[in-house]
Design a protein around this motif. Sequence first.
Motif, short mmCIF file in Angstrom:
data_model
loop_
_atom_site.label_atom_id
_atom_site.label_comp_id
_atom_site.label_asym_id
_atom_site.label_seq_id
_atom_site.Cartn_x
_atom_site.Cartn_y
_atom_site.Cartn_z
N PRO A 370 33.91 37.32 31.46
CA PRO A 370 35.34 36.97 31.52
C PRO A 370 36.15 37.55 30.36
N SER A 371 35.49 37.96 29.30
CA SER A 371 36.21 38.44 28.12
C SER A 371 36.20 39.95 27.97
N VAL A 372 35.68 40.66 28.98
CA VAL A 372 35.55 42.10 28.86
C VAL A 372 36.92 42.74 28.70
N VAL A 373 37.00 43.76 27.84
CA VAL A 373 38.28 44.42 27.57
C VAL A 373 38.56 45.44 28.67
N ASN A 374 39.86 45.73 28.88
CA ASN A 374 40.25 46.64 29.96
C ASN A 374 39.74 48.06 29.74
N SER A 375 39.68 48.48 28.46
CA SER A 375 39.24 49.86 28.21
C SER A 375 37.82 50.07 28.69
N ALA A 376 36.95 49.07 28.54
CA ALA A 376 35.58 49.20 29.02
C ALA A 376 35.54 49.29 30.54
N ILE A 377 36.40 48.51 31.20
CA ILE A 377 36.44 48.56 32.68
C ILE A 377 36.94 49.93 33.13
N GLU A 378 37.99 50.40 32.49
CA GLU A 378 38.55 51.70 32.88
C GLU A 378 37.52 52.81 32.67
N LEU A 403 30.82 49.15 41.48
CA LEU A 403 32.23 49.43 41.79
C LEU A 403 32.82 48.32 42.65
N THR A 404 32.00 47.79 43.53
CA THR A 404 32.48 46.68 44.36
C THR A 404 32.81 45.46 43.52
N VAL A 405 31.96 45.18 42.55
CA VAL A 405 32.23 44.04 41.64
C VAL A 405 33.53 44.26 40.89
N ILE A 406 33.75 45.49 40.43
CA ILE A 406 35.00 45.80 39.72
C ILE A 406 36.19 45.64 40.66
N TYR A 407 36.02 46.13 41.86
CA TYR A 407 37.11 46.05 42.85
C TYR A 407 37.48 44.60 43.12
N GLN A 408 36.46 43.74 43.19
CA GLN A 408 36.73 42.34 43.51
C GLN A 408 37.30 41.58 42.32
N ARG A 409 36.84 41.88 41.15
CA ARG A 409 37.25 41.12 39.97
C ARG A 409 38.45 41.73 39.26
N HIS A 410 38.57 43.02 39.30
CA HIS A 410 39.63 43.71 38.57
C HIS A 410 40.30 44.71 39.50
N GLY A 411 40.81 44.21 40.60
CA GLY A 411 41.40 45.07 41.62
C GLY A 411 42.52 45.96 41.12
N PRO A 412 43.49 45.43 40.37
CA PRO A 412 44.59 46.29 39.90
C PRO A 412 44.12 47.44 39.03
N ILE A 413 43.22 47.14 38.14
CA ILE A 413 42.72 48.20 37.26
C ILE A 413 41.97 49.26 38.08
N PHE A 414 41.21 48.81 39.05
CA PHE A 414 40.46 49.76 39.87
C PHE A 414 41.43 50.65 40.66
N SER A 415 42.46 50.04 41.20
CA SER A 415 43.41 50.82 41.99
C SER A 415 44.12 51.86 41.13
N GLU A 416 44.52 51.44 39.92
CA GLU A 416 45.24 52.36 39.03
C GLU A 416 44.37 53.53 38.62
N GLU A 417 43.13 53.25 38.21
CA GLU A 417 42.25 54.32 37.75
C GLU A 417 41.84 55.23 38.89
N SER A 418 41.56 54.67 40.07
CA SER A 418 41.16 55.52 41.20
C SER A 418 42.32 56.41 41.63
N ALA A 419 43.56 55.89 41.53
CA ALA A 419 44.72 56.72 41.88
C ALA A 419 44.86 57.89 40.92
N LYS A 420 44.63 57.64 39.64
CA LYS A 420 44.69 58.72 38.67
C LYS A 420 43.65 59.80 38.96
#
Length: 2041
Positions: A370-378, A403-420
């Motif tokens: 729950p405390s993971v930083v966004n930069s690590a996810i990106e 990737l599925t876990v990221i998509y489910q837990r951090h959907g906005p970040i996944f969408s932004e990075e995949s779009a880039k």
Amino acid sequence: MVATSLAAQLSKGVSLNASLLADRSRRKHAESYLFASREADQHDYHSIHALGVNGLSKLKSLNAKFAKYDANLFSDAARDLDRTLQSESQNAELDRTLGSFLRDLGPYLLESPSSKALEWIIRRFRVNEFNVDGLMALFLPYHETAQFAKMISILHVKESNLWSFLVPLKAAAKPLPRSMLVDEMLVNQDLARFVLALFPDALGAGQTYRTLTGFTASVTINYLSRKKKVDQEIVAFVLPALTRAFAPDSNQDAALAGYVSLAALSQRCHLSPQGLVAVLSEMIKGQRHVNSRQILPFFVALVAPQDQQEEFPESIVDNIVNLPGFIDTLADCWLYVGVEKLVLPLLPSLVKRVNETIAGNILNSLLTSPSVVNSAIERTINLLLGTMLRSKGEPNSVALQLLTVIYQRHGPIFSEESAKLLAAIVEEGDRQTFEQILRSVALPSTSSGDHGKWILSSNAADIASRVTAVREIIKTLASTSVESENNVEMCDALRARVADSNVAVIESLYSDPKAVLPIFSNLSFIEAASCALAAPDVSRAVMRLHFAFIAGEVYRHSPDLAPNIFERIFLPYLLFTKPRQKTAAYVWQLLSDSMFAQYELLQGCTDVLVAHPIADATTRSIEEMTMVNLSVASCIAGNIVASNAYPRHLNMLLCLLSSSDAHTTNICYLILRSLLNQLSGEHQVDAAQRILSSMGIQSLDVFQGVMAGATTLQEVISNDMLLKGVILKPSSPGITRRLQVAILALLPIVQQPVDVKIDWLGDGPLNSSDMRGKNFKELAHSIYALANSSSTAGSLSTSLLKALFVNLREQTLLFLAGVWTCGILSDTELVDLSHAALFHGAAFLRAQVGDEEHPHDFQVVLPPLFIALRSAHPAVRSAAMDCVSIISQSATATGSPAVYALDSVYGTRSSDVQYLEWLDFGHLVSTLNSRREHFLNDGEFLGVFAQELLCKSPSDNKKESGYKQRILCYLLSHAIAWNSISARVGLLEILKNIPHRVKLHMLLPLIQTIVSGDQVCLWDMEDKPLGAAYLQLLLGAYDRTAAPELTEPGSGSWTTFIKLVRFAFMSDKAPTSAHKAVLHQLCSSLFGSLTTDLKREICILLVECADASPDYNAAIKDAMGILLKEGTLIASLLVHFQPAGTDSSHRASKRPKLTPDDATKESALGPMTVLVEILVAHDMPGSVELMSTGLDVLTRVFHTHSSQSDANYLMQLLMSMLKSIASSILDHKALAPNSVRMEILVELLRVSDNPQTFNQALLLIANLARLAPEFVMQNVMPVFTFMGSNVFHRDDTYSFRVVQKTIDSIVPVVITSLKAKNPGSLELQIASRDFLRVFTDAATHVPRHRRTKFFSHLVDVLGRDEFAVSICLLLVDKVANRVVRKKPGETANALGLPLAILQANSMAVPFTSIEELLRETTRLLGRFANSDSMSQDAFLEPSQDGDQSTPSVTATKRQMEAIVLFVDLVLQKSSRNSNAPLEATSQESVGLLLGLANLDKENSPEFSDVSKAATKALGHLLRVISATEFAATISTILSSNNLAIETGAMNLLASRLANITPKIRQDISPTITGIIDHMCKTLKNSPDASSFLAILNALRAIAETADTREIPTLTRALPLIINNAVNQRSCTANALECILPLCMKIGPRVLPFFHDLVGFCSNVLRDSQSDPDGDGFRFEQPSQAVLVALLSSISQFWSIDELVRLGELSLQTRPIFLSLRKTMAKRVPAKQLLPALLRIWAELSASQSPSWSAGEAFFDLFKRVVRNAPRDDVHDNLRDIFKLFLDAFDMCGQLDRQGTEKFEALTLAAFVDVVTKLNDAAFRPIFRRLFDWAFIDVSEKLIDRQIMFCRVLRALVTLLKGLVTPYMGMTLAPLTNILESFTSNRSQPETLWMSVVELFHTCLTEDEGAFWRADKLRRLIPPFVTQVGVCPSLGAGAGDTRLALKNCLGAVVALMDDDDAALKTLNLELLMQTRADASQVRLFALECAAHLWDAHGDRLAGLASDTVPFVAECADDEHDDVGRAARALKRVMERTCGSLDVLMQ
């Protein structure tokens, strides 16, 4: 050395009190660490040394390693040591020892022993003066202590050294503040290095400790934090010191300190990526000392201040991720700042290995944290998508899942990075692949098709997705079987949704109960629902859905879950409180409408809500909620009481008391409060006890806040106050405490069980399963202990105690007595509790004593008070004495008052108590009270008091005896009735030292209880020290006073004891300590007081027990070893256990007078074996009767059981016993002849086949030899015969020792007898021959490796002086026939045994033995002589040949030859050991050997072999005799006219003469002179080669050690040697080796033979040159050595012709001739040698084919001669010398350049040495002639001469520098002309150009400004610059021409100090070369310019504007190399001038 020895003697002689005797007014006070200055003067070195030794002994007890300093620093020798008188090496070793000691002292510095040891080494070794650094290394970690201040006050600190900053503190005697130390470290880097090196140095030496570690860490952090700039220099010494903390030999403290310090360092400096990785690698090594939870935060602290790294190396990643618990620890590290700098570099490696389990788990844990930083996810998204894209979409299940876990837990970040990423993809195919990956992530396909999609969607972040997924899953489950294997994952997904906080999800989850009930009807669902309800963010709507579903559907489906549903789901929400009133209302409303209201604990509860309808009310008053809560709790409590499952429900409530939910604990406390009020009897006691235990209250201190302000307890626990707090503040800790107080208030008033006698003092019930009384007592004890646990909760404590005492009423005192006895007797004495109980008991007694109407007799309390008086704490004893004082006041009353607790003191056992009469009791307590002070001061006084009071005294009358007995019986009765083992032990301990027969009478029932195996009585004894003490005290009644009781008929005491013994050793019910107690009592006092019959009976029983009980066998044996000391008793036991049967040879008269019934007819060997084992293990009494009995028993065993294997063991034991008995009989006359039957021992030797039995028999016979010598003499031959046949062949150590001991005992007896009959020496030897032959004949039976030791021991016992030779002769005679046939080298093996016998004690062999051996040879020879002198009989028996009656010559010759060969072998062995000379004189031996050697010359040809052996032995004898005798013997032998013997003697003389000491050598000089004369006579007769060689060797040895008296004789030998050497070429080398010491020794006396000797040596050398590979080569060394010696001794007598001859010989390249040349140059005067050399050169140069190697050797010799020659000698021959060098220089030009380097170098070196001998006037014409030779003279060799001239001049400049540079003026023009000529004619040799340029460079660099001034430098500019165009066209053959020209130009610029114009001219002309047509010229011009700018940029900076245009022009050159060179020049210029871009535009 003399001065040092004198100083040492004076220092030893000086008084140790000299410091006290000196004038104190004129000297300084002693420097002391412990004492003040004036006080220190009072203690001398002896006292300080004793103090230091005392300190060291205590330090050794702390750590054994201090023992190694005992000898070096604290011994008596160290006390007398003065380091100022020692050498430097000794002081260095002392400093190392002191340094190690100081480091070891670190952990213990503040201890007192350390101060004592320091005082000594300061006073003796002055470490405060000589070891300041070591002392500071010890004290710096303690720099803020008083010890540090004291030390620096005596420290010798110099103003300029490292510790000068301590001077102010030294004067003030103050400690060093931390800030001051750090300040000094900031300005003194040396100090910083020293401080930071303390820890790594100590760690390397294994001498770290926590104080040092903490000091280093704190100082390092302070230093780094305060340092303004931490540069690389500081990092260079700080970083290695810190990383040393992670070494394998480090520890946890050091590693943690290193981590902290590295984190501080990282904050203050920048680390490169490589440096950061290196530091991380070192930190990882520390994981062996710390765990990952400690190490990871330090990793974060290290990397956080540094630059973000892209990726760590694989090795770093492997080490980090493999740390134990890395995943869990990483989750805790997300809260740290900068953690992403550690995690992000790990991700690339983890993604690469994502399919590995550990990598996948780490990534999954990282993404789900729950405390993971966004930069690590990106970063993870980019890496995973990039990996899948590069694999062209190939399936990777792990990556897709992540990737599925990221998509489910951090959907906005996944969408932004995949779009880039998608926007950055250009290729269409890659875009399609990427989109397919995104679709797989959004809707992944699983092995179960769409089901898997819904399972994953159930975890989606989107609520709608979860709702849809749950409904689809439930729909699928409704149509299939739940148990299907494919549905397991779907069931798990639904269970996971129970924790969902969304109402829509929960509604969809419970929408189809029929489908989900099979999944949710279990305990796991109840637990999940409970957790979901307790979640902090759960909404009330979600809670209602859970409540409704569980109360309705789940309970209906699974009624058996009702208890769990009530406990986990509804109970926390039944209580109406302010926060939860709506939830509670809903729950009650739901329950009233559901079936769950019928649950047994809720029955009737809904009626309460009906009576108080607050569930439906919109507003609820506190009073209403109070009534409902009380009613509900009471109703539930009633249901629990009425329930059949009462225990389960009670356990449930007790478990929930520790719940984290306050509502749950509050309602449980309310229910339990009601439950206690509704219970009664034993159930109430049990519940109260369990509730008190479950509350876990250790002290009433926790209620201090609750009771604050309350005057009474009722104010706190009233229903209004209590329930109001529960409603308003349910989560307040104070409310929980109030509820606990409310329950505590009920506990003291719990009523005790009816009709139960409570044993307040005992530990437990006896013979009863009724635990009611025990439980109530334990409850009361717990309440009392809790009430006395605090002094702050006064009102609560008082209330509890008051209620408890009121409840107990008159039993309060017994209860208190039980409390204080339990507290005192517990394992950890409860002092405060016992003191409080005694205090309250005293109050009770005061109240009762004040009641005069109803007085009481409190004697039942006196034994518990005795227990209190044994306490170790004075406060407890004082309180007990207060009680005694109060009782003593009541004891003064008249009459007989009622006894307190008469029938209840010990429960059902109260009737066993004996009470005292009132007067006896009064007298007892008054006596106790009178000793009050003794009891208060001594906890052990009670035992002493009991002894004084109760022990009988001879003066006691009947009344006093009766009183003591009544008191004793009174106390014993209490001990019997008291049902507590510890209390019984306490009372019996008081009485243990009181002997009285009544003790056994009274304690007998307790002992009989133990015998009966009553486990109820022994329940506290098993395997406990207390049980052992109890048994021991009971058995203490069996003491000496009990002896009459044991013998009384019908008493049963002895029978009980016998039963107790059997019980202890043979019963399975016996406690383990029983046998120890029995044996202890027997050994201590009982056994000695028993009658003989009782002793015998108990011993028989013990033996039988030991035989029947192997476990106790050892203990019984040890005890009986103590008991069996009487010979009569032992004899009777032996007879009792002996085997049945009779022996025909048995004599009854020798048996002890015992009854016939004592012997058992049918007895097994077991008990007998045990008995004898006991006897053997201990010393036996020395009794003849016992000896006789033992032999009889041995005979009986032998004749009745000889075939049994056990009998052998028993017989061995019996013989060991008999040996012990014999050893104890001191009077050897006590055993009369034939008094005992010892024939059995010989019989055993004869028939025994058991080795051990045989050995024991031998040992016994050996032991009896002292007592029965006649028996031994009668059987000595059979004994040794049997020994030889049975023992010798066995190869074991024990048997060998047996033989040795047998010999030690028997042989002296035999020898004594023989000596008495044969007084003569030879007579004795002949008489003992047969006896000795027994041993020598058995020699072959003795194992080979034991023979030497056996016979050496035998000889030592026989007497080495008398029998060593006899044994050797017998052994030699035994092998004589073999010895004479063997080869010489094999003789030693055959005669090794007799040789070892002679050399057994030392390698020295006495001449007496050799002479005795040779005398025996003479005696043997005498058998065939007619003279009377030879008629004496020989020791050896005559050897017979066939049937002849007389000894044959052959047999005797063999004996003689064998003996002589043996003597020869002895002498050989002695000669090989130079440290083992022969003893005594050798004259007789030499005479005997000479006589034997001449046998063959005396018409005895048959003895030729003996003669040869004697001759050989004679030679060996000469090697080992003394020097004086040796010389005399050699002189004698040389007169024997036996050439062979003479040759051997001379060789022997040559080998031994050097070993003779100088003093002895002087003494034998006359003898040696005679020997030389004899050798000269031999030389005159031209001896053969062998004799000549022997003479040469002998003369060489004599010359090397010659005395002055021998020199004339030696001189006469020299010409004879030369003449013989000329004639015998094979001896040339030996002759030269002999001549060398002769020449050195006789010196000038060699002159008459000088020319002959030189000619001889020269001829030898010349011949060796013609045959270098043959024999001639070995002559070079000795001949050259002789010539060197002649040069050294008489160099002035050599003629020029001889020198020329010798010089020509020396011109060889081999190293051996180098020494000859050195000697010639050093020894021969140059005035003689220089002309000779000139003649040699003339011949050498005139040769048509000169040898250049010879030329090299010549100039090597010439250089050495010139260097040693005086200047005048050089000047006298200067013209010829210079001509010589001109010829040599011409030759250098002729030679091939590849082979002239060495010749040219030697020539130049020699010329330079000649020049150094000249002054300016002499050198100038030489130089001019040299110049003319090179430049003026017309010659074909002109160019070669010019090259050589340059090299010569360069060599001179290099050596003489400024002295030669002025001569360059003459050569400047020709040299520049040569350079200029190369511009037009480039066909000239490049070597010439290179030589000129190198010469200019050398002259320019070596000039000191005297010659190369501005005008001359300007002349060099044009020719030098023009060479820029010439140089590129030159080849590489002349060397590196480019570098040479660059260096030359640089040297010119370096000398242009102030001539800017010339510098500008040089620069411009050089740059003009950049415009040349040839690209190579332009390129080289730029390189030269760059070289000048690089070396002299600061000088050329002003010419930058002139240079830039040329650089810009060349930068655009069409040739690429030119452009690159221009840009390189630009970069070089910019380093000096800055950017040139503006100038180049």
